[in-house]
Scaffold this motif. Sequence first.
Motif, PDB file in Angstrom:
ATOM      1  N   UNK A   3       2.040  -4.732 -15.050  1.00  0.00           N
ATOM      2  CA  UNK A   3       1.597  -6.114 -15.119  1.00  0.00           C
ATOM      3  C   UNK A   3       1.154  -6.430 -16.539  1.00  0.00           C
ATOM      4  N   UNK A   4       1.470  -7.617 -16.994  1.00  0.00           N
ATOM      5  CA  UNK A   4       1.007  -8.040 -18.311  1.00  0.00           C
ATOM      6  C   UNK A   4      -0.508  -8.207 -18.335  1.00  0.00           C
ATOM      7  N   UNK A   5      -1.052  -8.707 -17.238  1.00  0.00           N
ATOM      8  CA  UNK A   5      -2.498  -8.905 -17.114  1.00  0.00           C
ATOM      9  C   UNK A   5      -3.002  -8.023 -15.974  1.00  0.00           C
ATOM     10  N   UNK A   6      -3.650  -6.901 -16.277  1.00  0.00           N
ATOM     11  CA  UNK A   6      -4.111  -5.998 -15.208  1.00  0.00           C
ATOM     12  C   UNK A   6      -5.061  -6.649 -14.221  1.00  0.00           C
ATOM     13  N   UNK A   7      -5.726  -7.718 -14.621  1.00  0.00           N
ATOM     14  CA  UNK A   7      -6.646  -8.412 -13.716  1.00  0.00           C
ATOM     15  C   UNK A   7      -5.966  -9.494 -12.895  1.00  0.00           C
ATOM     16  N   UNK A   8      -4.629  -9.575 -12.916  1.00  0.00           N
ATOM     17  CA  UNK A   8      -3.935 -10.629 -12.174  1.00  0.00           C
ATOM     18  C   UNK A   8      -3.870 -10.339 -10.678  1.00  0.00           C
ATOM     19  N   UNK A   9      -4.183  -9.121 -10.273  1.00  0.00           N
ATOM     20  CA  UNK A   9      -4.217  -8.768  -8.853  1.00  0.00           C
ATOM     21  C   UNK A   9      -5.374  -7.812  -8.603  1.00  0.00           C
ATOM     22  N   UNK A  10      -6.106  -8.074  -7.543  1.00  0.00           N
ATOM     23  CA  UNK A  10      -7.214  -7.217  -7.108  1.00  0.00           C
ATOM     24  C   UNK A  10      -6.832  -6.610  -5.763  1.00  0.00           C
ATOM     25  N   UNK A  11      -7.066  -5.303  -5.596  1.00  0.00           N
ATOM     26  CA  UNK A  11      -6.720  -4.606  -4.367  1.00  0.00           C
ATOM     27  C   UNK A  11      -7.973  -4.054  -3.717  1.00  0.00           C
ATOM     28  N   UNK A  12      -7.969  -4.012  -2.379  1.00  0.00           N
ATOM     29  CA  UNK A  12      -9.090  -3.420  -1.641  1.00  0.00           C
ATOM     30  C   UNK A  12      -8.593  -2.877  -0.293  1.00  0.00           C
ATOM     31  N   UNK A  13      -9.431  -2.080   0.335  1.00  0.00           N
ATOM     32  CA  UNK A  13      -9.170  -1.524   1.669  1.00  0.00           C
ATOM     33  C   UNK A  13      -7.850  -0.757   1.734  1.00  0.00           C
ATOM     34  N   UNK A  14      -7.627   0.130   0.754  1.00  0.00           N
ATOM     35  CA  UNK A  14      -6.405   0.931   0.696  1.00  0.00           C
ATOM     36  C   UNK A  14      -6.369   1.989   1.795  1.00  0.00           C
ATOM     37  N   UNK A  15      -5.183   2.271   2.277  1.00  0.00           N
ATOM     38  CA  UNK A  15      -4.942   3.403   3.171  1.00  0.00           C
ATOM     39  C   UNK A  15      -3.496   3.837   2.954  1.00  0.00           C
ATOM     40  N   UNK A  16      -3.241   5.128   3.066  1.00  0.00           N
ATOM     41  CA  UNK A  16      -1.880   5.646   2.907  1.00  0.00           C
ATOM     42  C   UNK A  16      -1.555   6.549   4.081  1.00  0.00           C
ATOM     43  N   UNK A  17      -0.306   6.468   4.541  1.00  0.00           N
ATOM     44  CA  UNK A  17       0.152   7.241   5.694  1.00  0.00           C
ATOM     45  C   UNK A  17       1.511   7.844   5.371  1.00  0.00           C
ATOM     46  N   UNK A  18       1.775   9.017   5.936  1.00  0.00           N
ATOM     47  CA  UNK A  18       3.100   9.625   5.805  1.00  0.00           C
ATOM     48  C   UNK A  18       3.822   9.467   7.133  1.00  0.00           C
ATOM     49  N   UNK A  19       5.079   9.034   7.080  1.00  0.00           N
ATOM     50  CA  UNK A  19       5.857   8.854   8.309  1.00  0.00           C
ATOM     51  C   UNK A  19       6.811  10.027   8.490  1.00  0.00           C
ATOM     52  N   UNK A  20       7.551  10.018   9.599  1.00  0.00           N
ATOM     53  CA  UNK A  20       8.323  11.177  10.042  1.00  0.00           C
ATOM     54  C   UNK A  20       9.343  11.706   9.033  1.00  0.00           C
ATOM     55  N   UNK A  21       9.868  10.882   8.150  1.00  0.00           N
ATOM     56  CA  UNK A  21      10.867  11.368   7.184  1.00  0.00           C
ATOM     57  C   UNK A  21      10.255  11.702   5.821  1.00  0.00           C
TER      58      UNK A  21
ATOM     59  N   UNK B 186      -0.381  -1.284  11.150  1.00  0.00           N
ATOM     60  CA  UNK B 186      -0.915  -0.846  12.436  1.00  0.00           C
ATOM     61  C   UNK B 186      -0.049   0.254  13.039  1.00  0.00           C
ATOM     62  N   UNK B 187       1.278   0.125  12.937  1.00  0.00           N
ATOM     63  CA  UNK B 187       2.187   1.153  13.455  1.00  0.00           C
ATOM     64  C   UNK B 187       2.032   2.453  12.668  1.00  0.00           C
ATOM     65  N   UNK B 188       1.913   2.358  11.344  1.00  0.00           N
ATOM     66  CA  UNK B 188       1.749   3.561  10.513  1.00  0.00           C
ATOM     67  C   UNK B 188       0.418   4.247  10.824  1.00  0.00           C
ATOM     68  N   UNK B 189      -0.638   3.472  10.965  1.00  0.00           N
ATOM     69  CA  UNK B 189      -1.966   4.032  11.227  1.00  0.00           C
ATOM     70  C   UNK B 189      -2.043   4.705  12.598  1.00  0.00           C
ATOM     71  N   UNK B 190      -1.339   4.158  13.573  1.00  0.00           N
ATOM     72  CA  UNK B 190      -1.384   4.721  14.933  1.00  0.00           C
ATOM     73  C   UNK B 190      -0.460   5.918  15.100  1.00  0.00           C
ATOM     74  N   UNK B 191       0.423   6.144  14.111  1.00  0.00           N
ATOM     75  CA  UNK B 191       1.375   7.243  14.206  1.00  0.00           C
ATOM     76  C   UNK B 191       2.608   6.898  15.020  1.00  0.00           C
ATOM     77  N   UNK B 192       2.768   5.626  15.385  1.00  0.00           N
ATOM     78  CA  UNK B 192       3.917   5.230  16.216  1.00  0.00           C
ATOM     79  C   UNK B 192       5.134   4.839  15.381  1.00  0.00           C
ATOM     80  N   UNK B 193       5.028   4.849  14.056  1.00  0.00           N
ATOM     81  CA  UNK B 193       6.173   4.507  13.222  1.00  0.00           C
ATOM     82  C   UNK B 193       7.027   5.752  13.018  1.00  0.00           C
ATOM     83  N   UNK B 194       8.254   5.690  13.497  1.00  0.00           N
ATOM     84  CA  UNK B 194       9.189   6.794  13.339  1.00  0.00           C
ATOM     85  C   UNK B 194      10.350   6.316  12.466  1.00  0.00           C
TER      86      UNK B 194
END
Length: 78
Positions: free
Chosen positions: A1-19, A66-74
């Motif tokens: 990004x040209x301006x690092x303050x152009x987007x603010x992020x919060x409430x991050x979560x990461x999930x790994x799916x079956x592949x 929601x699907x990734x968090x519940x583990x139902x995303x295949x």
Amino acid sequence: MKDPDSAKFRNWAAYEVSNGDRIVCGEVNAKNSYGAYVGFDPFYVRLRGRETISAQTSGAAVTGCNRAASGSMMVMPK
């Protein structure tokens, strides 16, 4: 990004799916063309290694996260 303050992020979560892809979820508040923040909106990004496979915001992002968090995303391996 040209301006690092152009987007603010919060409430991050990461999930790994079956592949082995990773799903990153959270909320983003980005600036509009007038330079004003528009308010936090849910986001969903699917990554394979360093490549972005898909990205969504709003309702579709909530569903995917929601699907990734519940583990139902295949996902079949490519």
